[in-house]
Design a protein around this motif. Sequence first.
Motif, short mmCIF file in Angstrom:
data_model
loop_
_atom_site.label_atom_id
_atom_site.label_comp_id
_atom_site.label_asym_id
_atom_site.label_seq_id
_atom_site.Cartn_x
_atom_site.Cartn_y
_atom_site.Cartn_z
N MET A 101 0.81 -1.14 0.10
CA MET A 101 0.03 -0.03 -0.23
C MET A 101 1.04 1.45 -0.10
O MET A 101 0.58 2.32 -0.87
N MET A 102 1.63 1.06 0.73
CA MET A 102 2.72 2.55 0.84
C MET A 102 3.61 2.67 -0.31
O MET A 102 3.74 3.83 -0.81
N LEU A 122 1.06 4.06 -2.83
CA LEU A 122 0.97 5.57 -2.53
C LEU A 122 2.13 6.38 -2.91
O LEU A 122 1.97 7.63 -3.34
N ALA A 123 3.16 5.99 -2.53
CA ALA A 123 4.55 6.90 -2.85
C ALA A 123 4.71 6.92 -4.38
O ALA A 123 4.92 7.88 -4.92
N PHE A 159 2.27 6.89 -6.77
CA PHE A 159 1.14 8.00 -7.13
C PHE A 159 1.67 9.43 -6.64
O PHE A 159 1.72 10.34 -7.58
N ALA A 160 2.37 9.45 -5.32
CA ALA A 160 2.57 10.94 -4.86
C ALA A 160 3.83 11.30 -5.70
O ALA A 160 4.16 12.55 -6.06
#
Length: 120
Positions: free
Chosen positions: A20-21, A24-25, A27-28
């Motif tokens: 998940m991280m 998220l990273a 996409f960020a």
Amino acid sequence: MMRFNRLTSRNLLIAAHDVMMTALALFAAFYLRFEGSEQFVDRVPSLLRLLPYFLVFSVLVSYFFNLTTTKWRFFSLPDALNILRVASVLALTLMVLDYILVAPTFRGTFFLGKVTIVQF
């Protein structure tokens, strides 16, 4: 490295958190790189196609460098070095994929962008 049959539910929870991280990273990083412009919106569908393969690869890399099999009771220097190794392998993989495999055939441009440093 721990054998697959010795993985506990805690190890699977750690791996799920890492996945998940990582997503998220990624996409960020894309959002910051393209500053939320049209280029970011244009690349999201391609990123969503690439994402499952990259996440599976990130789990394998994390397992290889013992991030999913450590106790994580206390944070130590070897843990920090393992995190640095995993991040380096994943970043280099994205760079190699972009510069060697994707760039000549993806709409005549680089997927991640030729400039990969985020500027503020």
